[in-house]
Design an enzyme around this catalytic site. Structure first.
Site, PDB file in Angstrom:
ATOM      1  N   LYS A 185      32.448  28.602  63.407  1.00  0.00           N
ATOM      2  CA  LYS A 185      31.228  27.106  62.441  1.00  0.00           C
ATOM      3  C   LYS A 185      31.266  25.662  63.284  1.00  0.00           C
ATOM      4  CE  LYS A 185      29.154  26.350  59.011  1.00  0.00           C
ATOM      5  NZ  LYS A 185      28.322  25.068  59.928  1.00  0.00           N
ATOM      6  N   GLU A 201      42.319  19.071  58.087  1.00  0.00           N
ATOM      7  CA  GLU A 201      41.836  16.697  59.035  1.00  0.00           C
ATOM      8  C   GLU A 201      40.618  16.265  58.455  1.00  0.00           C
ATOM      9  OE1 GLU A 201      42.608  17.288  62.595  1.00  0.00           O
ATOM     10  OE2 GLU A 201      43.720  19.068  62.344  1.00  0.00           O
ATOM     11  N   CYS A 206      35.967   9.708  62.769  1.00  0.00           N
ATOM     12  CA  CYS A 206      37.970   9.434  62.206  1.00  0.00           C
ATOM     13  C   CYS A 206      38.774   8.874  61.981  1.00  0.00           C
ATOM     14  CB  CYS A 206      38.344  10.838  61.537  1.00  0.00           C
ATOM     15  SG  CYS A 206      39.210  11.618  63.176  1.00  0.00           S
ATOM     16  N   GLU A 243      34.456   5.596  52.940  1.00  0.00           N
ATOM     17  CA  GLU A 243      33.890   5.949  54.755  1.00  0.00           C
ATOM     18  C   GLU A 243      32.952   6.088  54.832  1.00  0.00           C
ATOM     19  OE1 GLU A 243      35.185   9.874  56.710  1.00  0.00           O
ATOM     20  OE2 GLU A 243      35.224   9.054  57.667  1.00  0.00           O
TER      21      GLU A 243
HETATM   22  P1  NAD Z   1      31.133  18.184  57.183  1.00  0.00           P
HETATM   23  O1  NAD Z   1      32.094  18.134  55.487  1.00  0.00           O
HETATM   24  O2  NAD Z   1      29.968  17.492  55.910  1.00  0.00           O
HETATM   25  O3  NAD Z   1      31.028  18.730  57.041  1.00  0.00           O
HETATM   26  C1  NAD Z   1      32.171  19.446  58.202  1.00  0.00           C
HETATM   27  C2  NAD Z   1      31.768  21.363  58.287  1.00  0.00           C
HETATM   28  O4  NAD Z   1      31.831  22.120  57.146  1.00  0.00           O
HETATM   29  C3  NAD Z   1      30.407  21.179  58.928  1.00  0.00           C
HETATM   30  O5  NAD Z   1      30.922  22.255  59.852  1.00  0.00           O
HETATM   31  C4  NAD Z   1      29.858  21.764  57.317  1.00  0.00           C
HETATM   32  O6  NAD Z   1      28.977  22.784  57.839  1.00  0.00           O
HETATM   33  C5  NAD Z   1      31.228  22.527  56.943  1.00  0.00           C
HETATM   34  N1  NAD Z   1      31.053  22.860  55.445  1.00  0.00           N
HETATM   35  C6  NAD Z   1      30.132  22.150  54.726  1.00  0.00           C
HETATM   36  N2  NAD Z   1      30.032  22.291  53.886  1.00  0.00           N
HETATM   37  C7  NAD Z   1      31.146  24.203  53.777  1.00  0.00           C
HETATM   38  C8  NAD Z   1      31.557  24.432  52.610  1.00  0.00           C
HETATM   39  N3  NAD Z   1      31.669  25.177  51.600  1.00  0.00           N
HETATM   40  N4  NAD Z   1      32.855  25.881  53.291  1.00  0.00           N
HETATM   41  C9  NAD Z   1      33.121  25.958  54.660  1.00  0.00           C
HETATM   42  N5  NAD Z   1      32.094  25.211  55.399  1.00  0.00           N
HETATM   43  C10 NAD Z   1      31.543  24.365  54.688  1.00  0.00           C
HETATM   44  O7  NAD Z   1      32.148  16.747  57.534  1.00  0.00           O
HETATM   45  P2  NAD Z   1      30.824  16.044  59.224  1.00  0.00           P
HETATM   46  O8  NAD Z   1      29.240  14.848  57.952  1.00  0.00           O
HETATM   47  O9  NAD Z   1      29.846  17.020  59.450  1.00  0.00           O
HETATM   48  O10 NAD Z   1      32.180  15.147  59.548  1.00  0.00           O
HETATM   49  C11 NAD Z   1      32.335  13.724  59.548  1.00  0.00           C
HETATM   50  C12 NAD Z   1      33.510  14.138  58.530  1.00  0.00           C
HETATM   51  O11 NAD Z   1      34.537  14.338  59.329  1.00  0.00           O
HETATM   52  C13 NAD Z   1      34.026  12.435  58.530  1.00  0.00           C
HETATM   53  O12 NAD Z   1      34.511  11.873  56.951  1.00  0.00           O
HETATM   54  C14 NAD Z   1      35.023  12.352  59.021  1.00  0.00           C
HETATM   55  O13 NAD Z   1      36.599  11.151  58.986  1.00  0.00           O
HETATM   56  C15 NAD Z   1      35.851  13.732  59.613  1.00  0.00           C
HETATM   57  N6  NAD Z   1      36.404  14.125  60.299  1.00  0.00           N
HETATM   58  C16 NAD Z   1      37.767  14.038  60.363  1.00  0.00           C
HETATM   59  C17 NAD Z   1      38.853  14.042  61.525  1.00  0.00           C
HETATM   60  C18 NAD Z   1      40.705  14.429  61.223  1.00  0.00           C
HETATM   61  O14 NAD Z   1      40.457  14.459  62.509  1.00  0.00           O
HETATM   62  N7  NAD Z   1      40.633  14.038  60.653  1.00  0.00           N
HETATM   63  C19 NAD Z   1      37.912  14.237  62.685  1.00  0.00           C
HETATM   64  C20 NAD Z   1      36.183  14.215  63.023  1.00  0.00           C
HETATM   65  C21 NAD Z   1      35.786  13.374  61.870  1.00  0.00           C
END
Ligand code: NAD
Length: 485
Positions: free
Chosen positions: A174, A249, A283, A379
């Protein structure tokens, strides 16, 4: 633009619920409306994945054939670089040149890496016991739910798919509802590689509805999530309740330490790359710059001068370095960190919208003196760095570790002794010394503290996507105690 609600065992589904508007953040124009996958569609996708796993065409395929399919996925991605980059650029605002030069080749490499890895994977054999041989085999876990973020959808989503399926699993991915188009197209592209139907499925929709339904599904055996720390907590809670293994992650606020004996130009280049690559939406961004007092004035002056010259604009222009934020909402979120008063920090450059149209932000540097300042702790996820000056090496480690995150640290010094001490003292899953981001796919990449649990990497993905089975076999017929004889 065509939208895909779901791709299930090769079938494209375009009907769904509650349409999600997809906006090009460079122009603020609506490019598509994406109907969300309903609960039934999620169930259908998981059922297809489960069926393919149980039927076993992929799971039991000889490894050379599985490697060949994974390599074909890579070749197909390479061949589709233009359309994939185009759609990813429209949906995310990431500079087209960076997508073509880094994200798409990286997506192909993810498949090639895991194709190579499975060709060398081994089990374990214990033969210390005189009467028995005990082997430890690893079997694929089953159906993986993969949840990916918007900041580099194709590169990160492809890593999840490649690492899950390489070991014989089936999966349902997803993507983020903010940037679903590129990874949806990638799943279509690899559909021609010879994967049996149902091995890779995709559902699009919001996190709290489609994503939650997927994670909770009783036929999902494990979860891999990349995204924000608050969502990671929710997913860990759900997975924990249901006793599903989960890798999360999460976010970062990485320290970039520049000691006074660093190669000045290299450290400056590295600091700029560390915060401004990928529109600053990384990230692993070096978003807390710590610079030693002796070189601080010179560094700040040079950084500001270079940041002001960075080209912000149309992501399709090859000269562009920073495109728009992924959305207007995210642009406003980034700008909400600009200090309102001296106590919150001093804006040295940027801190404003760039242009009238589009979600653009000027490259920003804020100097702080309080390590608890919001810009130094939260962040921000944009082209926005916070800078602090330090005196002693000990101060640098304390400031760097003064964070709830622990994804990456960067350190710049020409002294081997300092580098060796720093890499020991820093609380982070990865320490990059005298280099900006360097991703070694064989090594773990995962966060400490609130930056995550588990990691990507060869062995780490094998551990997550397989389960161990211990099998003991007598070396010869053994006399057994005869109960009741
Ligand atoms: P987000 O947490 O808002 O969303 C990530 C994903 O989770 C999306 O697909 C979203 O639809 C899904 N999601 C949200 N709520 C959910 C739930 N209750 N159940 C299942 N799925 C759910 O994150 P974002 O804004 O898309 O991404 C940015 C974040 O990702 C930043 O904090 C960044 O640091 C982090 N990130 C981390 C890494 C890493 O390797 N550590 C890499 C890239 C991005």
């Amino acid at each position: 633009m065509d939208t895909i609600t779901a791709l299930i065992a090769g079938e494209t589904i375009t009907r769904g619920e509650a349409p999600i508007p997809i906006i090009d953040p460079a122009t603020d124009t609506l490019v598509a409306e994406l109907p969300e996958a309903s609960g039934d569609t999620v169930d259908h996708a998981v059922a297809a994945a489960r069926r393919s796993f149980e039927e076993g065409a992929w799971r039991t395929m000889p490894v050379e054939q599985r490697q060949a399919v994974l390599r074909r996925c890579a070749d197909l991605i390479d061949a589709a670089v233009e359309p994939l980059a185009d759609i990813e650029c429209t949906n995310t605002g990431l500079p087209l040149a960076q997508i073509k030069g880094r994200s798409i080749p990286r997506a192909a490499d993810n498949f090639r890496f895991f194709a190579d890895y499975i060709g060398q994977a081994t089990g374990r054999l214990y033969e210390q016991h005189p009467d028995y041989l005990t082997m430890v085999r690893r079997e694929p876990i089953g159906v993986a739910a993969l949840i990916s973020p918007w900041n580099s959808p194709i590169a990160l989503g492809s890593m999840k798919i490649a690492s899950a399926i390489a070991f014989g699993n089936s999966c349902v991915i997803k993507p983020s509802e903010q940037a679903p188009l590129g990874i949806s197209r990638l799943v279509e592209v690899i559909g021609a590689a010879g994967l049996p139907p149902g091995v890779v499925n995709l559902v699009n929709g919001r996190g709290h509805s489609t994503g939650d339904r997927l994670v909770r599904h009783p036929d999902v055996d494990c979860v891999a999530f990349t995204g924000g720390t608050p969502t990671g907590r929710v997913i860990m809670r759900t997975a924990g309740e249901l006793l599903k293994p989960a890798v999360v992650e999460l976010g970062g606020k990485s320290a970039n330490i520049i000691f006074d004996d660093a190669d000045f130009e290299a450290a400056l280049d590295g600091a700029l790359l560390g915060i401004f690559t990928n529109n600053g939406q990384q990230c692993l961004a070096g978003s807390r710059i710590l610079v030693q007092r002796g070189i601080a004035d010179r560094f700040v002056e040079a950084f500001v001068e270079r940041a002001r010259r960075i080209r912000v604009g149309d992501p399709r222009d090859p000269a562009t370095v920073i495109g728009p934020m992924v959305s207007q909402r995210h642009r406003d979120h980034v700008l909400s960190f600009v200090p309102g008063g001296a106590a919150e920090g001093e804006t040295l450059t940027g801190g404003r919208r760039a242009g009238e149209v589009g979600a653009y932000v000027e490259p920003t540097l804020v100097r702080v003196s309080d390590p608890d300042a919001r810009v130094f702790q939260e962040e921000i996820f944009g082209p926005f760095a916070a800078l602090m000056v330090f005196d002693t090496d000990e101060d640098a480690y304390c400031l760097a570790n003064h964070s709830r995150f622990g994804l990456v640290s960067y350190v710049w010094s020409q002294s081997l002794q300092r580098i060796m001490t720093a890499q020991e003292r820093l609380q982070a899953g990865t320490v990059w010394c005298n280099t900006p981001m360097m991703r070694e796919l064989r090594a773990p990449f995962g966060g400490w503290k609130e930056s995550g649990i588990g990691a990507d990497g060869g062995l780490e993905c094998e551990a997550h996507y397989t389960r161990a089975k211990t099998v003991s076999v007598p070396r010869r017929p053994l006399p057994l105690r005869k109960l009741g004889a």
